[in-house]
Write an enzyme that holds these catalytic residues in place. Sequence first.
Site, PDB file in Angstrom:
ATOM      1  N   GLY A  96      62.616  54.395   6.288  1.00 28.81           N
ATOM      2  CA  GLY A  96      62.258  54.442   7.743  1.00 28.81           C
ATOM      3  C   GLY A  96      61.128  53.419   8.003  1.00 28.81           C
ATOM      4  O   GLY A  96      61.610  52.406   8.911  1.00 28.81           O
ATOM      5  N   HIS A  97      60.260  53.084   7.081  1.00 32.21           N
ATOM      6  CA  HIS A  97      59.318  52.075   7.392  1.00 32.21           C
ATOM      7  C   HIS A  97      59.886  50.942   7.180  1.00 32.21           C
ATOM      8  O   HIS A  97      59.710  49.712   7.989  1.00 32.21           O
ATOM      9  CB  HIS A  97      58.100  51.994   6.443  1.00 32.21           C
ATOM     10  CG  HIS A  97      57.246  53.178   6.555  1.00 32.21           C
ATOM     11  ND1 HIS A  97      57.356  54.205   5.595  1.00 32.21           N
ATOM     12  CD2 HIS A  97      56.348  53.849   7.572  1.00 32.21           C
ATOM     13  CE1 HIS A  97      56.230  55.323   5.840  1.00 32.21           C
ATOM     14  NE2 HIS A  97      55.649  54.861   7.092  1.00 32.21           N
ATOM     15  N   SER A 103      56.715  60.372   5.011  1.00 25.17           N
ATOM     16  CA  SER A 103      55.535  59.978   3.731  1.00 25.17           C
ATOM     17  C   SER A 103      54.861  61.406   3.328  1.00 25.17           C
ATOM     18  O   SER A 103      55.146  61.882   2.114  1.00 25.17           O
ATOM     19  CB  SER A 103      54.306  59.339   4.127  1.00 25.17           C
ATOM     20  OG  SER A 103      54.818  57.976   4.579  1.00 25.17           O
ATOM     21  N   GLY A 141      51.603  53.534   5.416  1.00 22.00           N
ATOM     22  CA  GLY A 141      51.898  53.222   4.246  1.00 22.00           C
ATOM     23  C   GLY A 141      52.633  54.253   3.535  1.00 22.00           C
ATOM     24  O   GLY A 141      53.349  55.131   4.227  1.00 22.00           O
ATOM     25  N   TYR A 142      52.869  54.168   2.219  1.00 23.90           N
ATOM     26  CA  TYR A 142      53.810  54.896   1.279  1.00 23.90           C
ATOM     27  C   TYR A 142      55.124  55.041   1.817  1.00 23.90           C
ATOM     28  O   TYR A 142      55.808  55.865   2.278  1.00 23.90           O
ATOM     29  CB  TYR A 142      53.150  56.667   1.507  1.00 23.90           C
ATOM     30  CG  TYR A 142      53.549  57.406   0.332  1.00 23.90           C
ATOM     31  CD1 TYR A 142      53.068  56.973  -1.062  1.00 23.90           C
ATOM     32  CD2 TYR A 142      54.540  58.453   0.097  1.00 23.90           C
ATOM     33  CE1 TYR A 142      53.302  57.475  -2.251  1.00 23.90           C
ATOM     34  CE2 TYR A 142      54.816  58.890  -1.034  1.00 23.90           C
ATOM     35  CZ  TYR A 142      54.198  58.495  -2.239  1.00 23.90           C
ATOM     36  OH  TYR A 142      54.585  59.154  -3.505  1.00 23.90           O
ATOM     37  N   GLY A 144      58.760  53.677  15.246  1.00 25.29           N
ATOM     38  CA  GLY A 144      60.094  54.872  14.720  1.00 25.29           C
ATOM     39  C   GLY A 144      60.097  55.903  16.012  1.00 25.29           C
ATOM     40  O   GLY A 144      59.029  56.290  16.487  1.00 25.29           O
ATOM     41  N   LYS A 170      61.100  58.656  15.596  1.00 22.26           N
ATOM     42  CA  LYS A 170      60.916  59.831  14.999  1.00 22.26           C
ATOM     43  C   LYS A 170      59.664  60.433  15.384  1.00 22.26           C
ATOM     44  O   LYS A 170      59.547  61.666  15.566  1.00 22.26           O
ATOM     45  CB  LYS A 170      60.618  59.763  13.246  1.00 22.26           C
ATOM     46  CG  LYS A 170      60.029  61.102  12.732  1.00 22.26           C
ATOM     47  CD  LYS A 170      60.239  60.783  11.236  1.00 22.26           C
ATOM     48  CE  LYS A 170      59.527  62.042  10.664  1.00 22.26           C
ATOM     49  NZ  LYS A 170      58.210  61.797  10.679  1.00 22.26           N
ATOM     50  N   ASP A 171      58.527  59.631  15.732  1.00 26.74           N
ATOM     51  CA  ASP A 171      57.311  60.009  16.409  1.00 26.74           C
ATOM     52  C   ASP A 171      57.471  59.672  17.790  1.00 26.74           C
ATOM     53  O   ASP A 171      56.958  58.737  18.620  1.00 26.74           O
ATOM     54  CB  ASP A 171      56.071  59.335  15.867  1.00 26.74           C
ATOM     55  CG  ASP A 171      55.950  59.452  14.425  1.00 26.74           C
ATOM     56  OD1 ASP A 171      55.095  60.413  14.026  1.00 26.74           O
ATOM     57  OD2 ASP A 171      56.617  59.008  13.618  1.00 26.74           O
TER      58      ASP A 171
HETATM   59  P1  AMP Z   1      53.455  56.305   9.491  1.00 28.52           P
HETATM   60  O1  AMP Z   1      53.336  55.446   8.309  1.00 28.52           O
HETATM   61  O2  AMP Z   1      54.135  57.777   9.361  1.00 28.52           O
HETATM   62  O3  AMP Z   1      52.466  56.223  10.388  1.00 28.52           O
HETATM   63  O4  AMP Z   1      54.548  55.790  10.176  1.00 28.52           O
HETATM   64  C1  AMP Z   1      54.510  54.128  10.594  1.00 28.52           C
HETATM   65  C2  AMP Z   1      55.862  53.969  11.471  1.00 28.52           C
HETATM   66  O5  AMP Z   1      57.033  54.196  10.942  1.00 28.52           O
HETATM   67  C3  AMP Z   1      55.746  55.106  12.904  1.00 28.52           C
HETATM   68  O6  AMP Z   1      56.301  53.787  13.860  1.00 28.52           O
HETATM   69  C4  AMP Z   1      56.583  55.783  12.591  1.00 28.52           C
HETATM   70  O7  AMP Z   1      57.544  56.458  13.776  1.00 28.52           O
HETATM   71  C5  AMP Z   1      57.784  55.075  11.805  1.00 28.52           C
HETATM   72  N1  AMP Z   1      58.678  56.119  10.863  1.00 28.52           N
HETATM   73  C6  AMP Z   1      58.280  57.018  10.057  1.00 28.52           C
HETATM   74  N2  AMP Z   1      59.407  57.766   9.562  1.00 28.52           N
HETATM   75  C7  AMP Z   1      60.497  57.028  10.147  1.00 28.52           C
HETATM   76  C8  AMP Z   1      61.739  57.361   9.934  1.00 28.52           C
HETATM   77  N3  AMP Z   1      62.193  58.392   9.282  1.00 28.52           N
HETATM   78  N4  AMP Z   1      62.534  56.709  10.872  1.00 28.52           N
HETATM   79  C9  AMP Z   1      62.158  55.622  11.535  1.00 28.52           C
HETATM   80  N5  AMP Z   1      60.822  55.503  11.592  1.00 28.52           N
HETATM   81  C10 AMP Z   1      60.054  56.092  10.950  1.00 28.52           C
END
Ligand code: AMP
Length: 294
Positions: free
Chosen positions: A36-37, A186, A31-32, A147, A149-150
């Site tokens: 990117g999301h 986030s 969330g948040y 993403g 990114k991870d």
């Molecule tokens: P999170 O909410 O941070 O767990 O991220 C959820 C998904 O969004 C994961 O697959 C992350 O890799 C992706 N994500 C987070 N930040 C980015 C970004 N800047 N660009 C692309 N994907 C992202």
Amino acid sequence: MITLTTRAELRSACEQARARGERVGLVPTMGYFHEGHRSLMRAARATTDFVVVTLFVNPTQFGPSEDLAAYPRDVSADTAAAAAEGTAALFVPTTDEMYTPDAVTTVHVARITEGMCGAARPVHLDGVATIVTKLFAIVGPCTAIFGRKDAQQLAVIRRLVADLDLPVEVVGAPIVREPDGLALSSRNAYLGADERRAATVLFRALAAATELVVGGARSAQVVGGRVRDEVAAEPLVELEYVEVRNGSSLEPVDELNGTVLIAIAARVGTARLIDNVTLTIEGDTVVADLGTRS
Ligand code: AMP
């Protein structure tokens, strides 16, 4: 868009979508939402008919001294963003819904979880592997988008899908960055104004390392050293690691060749930020994937 809170409702909504002949796509998140999301939701929407976005701040992927309680949350803004991106179902379960008290099973992916974020966050990747496996089992997606990114998380998920013969296509989407290069996260919400400015050093360090490789450098030590020097010049940023690894196995490499990941993690104030670049190197030709700007 429907918002669902129970596994049974989500499973049933996905079964109904499949019965209508629709392809189900999955975007797991905490969330948040930022751009990117949203880019992942759009990628899911482009290839599947019934996009499920899950919003769950998964406690098992946080260590005892980490930011679980402080993690930013805004379910109403997230609901609006997910709906605007054409999401069919937003899943917002409670922790009790996702973890019954008698649960004792976890998913551990060996080797790929060693080092990098696995070193400083020993339970993190098992928590990710377990929750993602559960979401795959509930949703039954044909495609799931994560993403790049991870990068270590993505490699872990690709490995577990291959090793457990899970019938899902895993897609890695490009890193989305701010105009000044900072990867959207986030956790950027934790940064004060000076820290926010300083945090751009992560991207600058990766870009400098990339330039070095484009110029002919092939030694992981030299390339890693360039990242270290660049980050050391920024006193508000404390580098946790820089690692140069094989792009798919994530084994450490000494010489850069083929597809290589340069990944970094750093502390900026209370935030722990990660970033990376993937380089594809064939002889003198270097193709760098530094992502896109929002
Ligand atoms: P999170 O909410 O941070 O767990 O991220 C959820 C998904 O969004 C994961 O697959 C992350 O890799 C992706 N994500 C987070 N930040 C980015 C970004 N800047 N660009 C692309 N994907 C992202």
